[in-house]
Design a protein around this motif. Sequence first.
Motif, PDB file in Angstrom:
ATOM      1  N   MET A 158       0.720  -1.079   0.210  1.00 45.83           N
ATOM      2  CA  MET A 158      -0.171   0.209   0.463  1.00 45.83           C
ATOM      3  C   MET A 158       0.791   1.628  -0.269  1.00 45.83           C
ATOM      4  O   MET A 158       0.610   2.191  -0.529  1.00 45.83           O
ATOM      5  CB  MET A 158      -0.983   0.030   0.854  1.00 45.83           C
ATOM      6  N   LEU A 159       1.898   1.403   0.718  1.00 44.85           N
ATOM      7  CA  LEU A 159       2.641   2.629   0.965  1.00 44.85           C
ATOM      8  C   LEU A 159       3.349   2.812  -0.864  1.00 44.85           C
ATOM      9  O   LEU A 159       3.805   3.559  -1.287  1.00 44.85           O
ATOM     10  CB  LEU A 159       3.992   2.161   2.206  1.00 44.85           C
ATOM     11  N   LEU A 160       4.209   1.500  -0.657  1.00 43.37           N
ATOM     12  CA  LEU A 160       5.159   1.892  -2.329  1.00 43.37           C
ATOM     13  C   LEU A 160       3.906   2.418  -3.385  1.00 43.37           C
ATOM     14  O   LEU A 160       4.050   2.904  -4.606  1.00 43.37           O
ATOM     15  CB  LEU A 160       5.595   0.387  -2.420  1.00 43.37           C
ATOM     16  N   ARG A 161       2.517   1.573  -3.481  1.00 42.91           N
ATOM     17  CA  ARG A 161       1.360   2.166  -4.156  1.00 42.91           C
ATOM     18  C   ARG A 161       1.673   3.541  -4.307  1.00 42.91           C
ATOM     19  O   ARG A 161       0.511   4.133  -5.291  1.00 42.91           O
ATOM     20  CB  ARG A 161       0.250   1.312  -4.614  1.00 42.91           C
ATOM     21  N   ASN A 162       1.274   3.785  -3.353  1.00 38.52           N
ATOM     22  CA  ASN A 162       0.796   5.266  -2.526  1.00 38.52           C
ATOM     23  C   ASN A 162       2.023   6.159  -3.125  1.00 38.52           C
ATOM     24  O   ASN A 162       1.359   7.340  -2.423  1.00 38.52           O
ATOM     25  CB  ASN A 162       0.120   5.303  -1.535  1.00 38.52           C
ATOM     26  N   ILE A 199      10.383   4.348  -0.502  1.00 37.43           N
ATOM     27  CA  ILE A 199      10.719   3.238  -0.632  1.00 37.43           C
ATOM     28  C   ILE A 199      12.481   3.021   0.882  1.00 37.43           C
ATOM     29  O   ILE A 199      11.918   2.681   2.194  1.00 37.43           O
ATOM     30  CB  ILE A 199      12.196   2.365  -2.143  1.00 37.43           C
ATOM     31  N   ARG A 200      12.431   4.182   0.751  1.00 42.17           N
ATOM     32  CA  ARG A 200      13.950   4.749   1.679  1.00 42.17           C
ATOM     33  C   ARG A 200      12.614   4.226   3.073  1.00 42.17           C
ATOM     34  O   ARG A 200      13.388   4.404   4.043  1.00 42.17           O
ATOM     35  CB  ARG A 200      14.862   5.369   1.986  1.00 42.17           C
ATOM     36  N   VAL A 201      11.952   5.226   2.799  1.00 47.75           N
ATOM     37  CA  VAL A 201      10.706   5.708   4.177  1.00 47.75           C
ATOM     38  C   VAL A 201      10.300   4.241   4.610  1.00 47.75           C
ATOM     39  O   VAL A 201       9.804   3.778   5.315  1.00 47.75           O
ATOM     40  CB  VAL A 201      10.176   6.547   4.178  1.00 47.75           C
ATOM     41  N   VAL A 202      10.045   3.587   3.155  1.00 47.60           N
ATOM     42  CA  VAL A 202       8.740   2.161   3.877  1.00 47.60           C
ATOM     43  C   VAL A 202       9.957   1.029   4.751  1.00 47.60           C
ATOM     44  O   VAL A 202       9.851   0.655   4.848  1.00 47.60           O
ATOM     45  CB  VAL A 202       8.660   2.069   2.467  1.00 47.60           C
ATOM     46  N   LYS A 203      11.530   0.789   4.746  1.00 45.02           N
ATOM     47  CA  LYS A 203      12.428   0.657   4.608  1.00 45.02           C
ATOM     48  C   LYS A 203      12.656   0.458   6.429  1.00 45.02           C
ATOM     49  O   LYS A 203      11.905  -0.312   7.312  1.00 45.02           O
ATOM     50  CB  LYS A 203      13.655   0.850   4.153  1.00 45.02           C
ATOM     51  N   GLY A 241      11.613  -1.888   9.790  1.00 44.06           N
ATOM     52  CA  GLY A 241      12.372  -1.641  10.181  1.00 44.06           C
ATOM     53  C   GLY A 241      13.354  -3.227   9.391  1.00 44.06           C
ATOM     54  O   GLY A 241      14.068  -3.858  10.175  1.00 44.06           O
ATOM     55  N   HIS A 242      13.645  -3.136   8.260  1.00 50.04           N
ATOM     56  CA  HIS A 242      14.254  -3.190   7.453  1.00 50.04           C
ATOM     57  C   HIS A 242      15.849  -2.658   7.536  1.00 50.04           C
ATOM     58  O   HIS A 242      16.049  -1.415   7.351  1.00 50.04           O
ATOM     59  CB  HIS A 242      13.922  -3.287   6.179  1.00 50.04           C
ATOM     60  N   SER A 243      16.998  -3.795   7.870  1.00 57.78           N
ATOM     61  CA  SER A 243      17.866  -3.497   7.407  1.00 57.78           C
ATOM     62  C   SER A 243      18.653  -3.414   6.345  1.00 57.78           C
ATOM     63  O   SER A 243      19.769  -2.396   6.065  1.00 57.78           O
ATOM     64  CB  SER A 243      19.514  -5.031   8.193  1.00 57.78           C
ATOM     65  N   SER A 244      18.663  -4.163   5.597  1.00 53.05           N
ATOM     66  CA  SER A 244      18.753  -3.159   3.932  1.00 53.05           C
ATOM     67  C   SER A 244      16.896  -3.088   3.012  1.00 53.05           C
ATOM     68  O   SER A 244      16.280  -3.996   3.287  1.00 53.05           O
ATOM     69  CB  SER A 244      19.243  -5.151   3.668  1.00 53.05           C
ATOM     70  N   ILE A 245      18.076  -2.358   2.269  1.00 53.40           N
ATOM     71  CA  ILE A 245      16.489  -1.767   1.647  1.00 53.40           C
ATOM     72  C   ILE A 245      16.870  -3.134   0.414  1.00 53.40           C
ATOM     73  O   ILE A 245      15.160  -2.902  -0.416  1.00 53.40           O
ATOM     74  CB  ILE A 245      17.012  -0.466   0.114  1.00 53.40           C
ATOM     75  N   GLU A 246      17.467  -3.930  -0.147  1.00 51.37           N
ATOM     76  CA  GLU A 246      16.784  -5.356  -0.815  1.00 51.37           C
ATOM     77  C   GLU A 246      16.057  -5.747  -0.603  1.00 51.37           C
ATOM     78  O   GLU A 246      14.875  -6.336  -1.413  1.00 51.37           O
ATOM     79  CB  GLU A 246      18.683  -6.213  -1.043  1.00 51.37           C
ATOM     80  N   THR A 249      12.884  -4.740   1.780  1.00 52.99           N
ATOM     81  CA  THR A 249      11.982  -4.004   1.077  1.00 52.99           C
ATOM     82  C   THR A 249      11.526  -3.637  -0.508  1.00 52.99           C
ATOM     83  O   THR A 249      10.815  -4.390  -1.132  1.00 52.99           O
ATOM     84  CB  THR A 249      12.292  -2.231   0.874  1.00 52.99           C
ATOM     85  N   MET A 250      12.872  -4.384  -1.698  1.00 57.14           N
ATOM     86  CA  MET A 250      12.388  -4.121  -3.087  1.00 57.14           C
ATOM     87  C   MET A 250      12.044  -5.110  -3.087  1.00 57.14           C
ATOM     88  O   MET A 250      11.106  -4.785  -4.311  1.00 57.14           O
ATOM     89  CB  MET A 250      14.325  -4.353  -3.846  1.00 57.14           C
ATOM     90  N   ILE A 251      11.157  -6.341  -2.359  1.00 61.51           N
ATOM     91  CA  ILE A 251      10.541  -6.922  -2.787  1.00 61.51           C
ATOM     92  C   ILE A 251       9.124  -7.187  -2.959  1.00 61.51           C
ATOM     93  O   ILE A 251       8.265  -7.110  -3.835  1.00 61.51           O
ATOM     94  CB  ILE A 251      10.535  -8.797  -2.111  1.00 61.51           C
TER      95      ILE A 251
END
Length: 305
Positions: free
Chosen positions: A258-262, A266-270, A274-279, A281-283
């Motif tokens: 939902m966040l990404l579609r809005n 992606i850095r904020v979503v990360k 609470g992800h340690s790597s943006i990779e 979040t990329m999924i």
Amino acid sequence: MLNSCELEELYKTELKAFKLWMKQAGYTSSTQKEYLREASAYLQSLSGIDVQEAGKLNVIEFLVAKQENTNDRTRNRTLSAIRSFYAALIDFELSSRNPATEVKKSKTEKNKKPVYLEEEDLVRTLAFVDGRYRNRNLAIFLLMSYCGLRVGEVHRLNLNDLRKTRRTIEVFGKGRKWNEIPVPDVLMSVLVEVERERIVPYREKEEAFFVSQKGKRLSIRQIQKIAEQTFAAFKTEHPELSDMRLSCHKLRHTFATMLLRNGVDIRVVKELLGHSSIETTMIYTHVNDDQKKQAMSTIKIPALV
């Protein structure tokens, strides 16, 4: 091959450190048992080699030996267990490096698209959150679907983690990291009501935000059951989604999608997840069929005849 007694004696300090580290990090009891089992199996494969002397080759040999009877997901979880084991040893100064971080995860599993609910379906599920303690159950469901909390993070939530003045919650997540999450107004109202209705705990010093009818911290399994019962009732009314495998973690997938579609960066979503790597979040940057059709509608092919 070492027997269990020999293994326990030879790697006594390392196994003790791993147990303490996982407990301190707030790993769930089921994860602790599984990771300890995987770490013990890995140590068994070393055949008495000092842990510090083991390297990337030893880790890969262990994974390959298990590969014939496991899928990509199981392999990656085994790798995560070994990585955590070495992280614990480094933390307790029992090892100077983590050879498991040099081993790549399975690409097949890594590139697998997450299962998620469309936003309108998520909204419809809320009507099926029920039970004697509906407000509590609703708050739990909303925290996972509209704040992206993991089931373990909901389980660990304490009263003082709710910051009413700041309108945030403090979440103790993976990697022993604290993450401050802004709480939407509607959810904050529900949380305040849950706190007001909270059952007096069996233990006087119990700080758990979500308490069971027996006055104990609500277990992870109880939280999962709340979600399972909600999804079961929802699917009964919407059989077209009966084949979709929904769970607590799928609510987290839905939140990220939902966040990404809005259009959220992606850095904020990360950070919110609470992800340690943006990779990781990329999924969640997948697209749906409507987005594909919309993109293709912008293509103008000239008349050929």
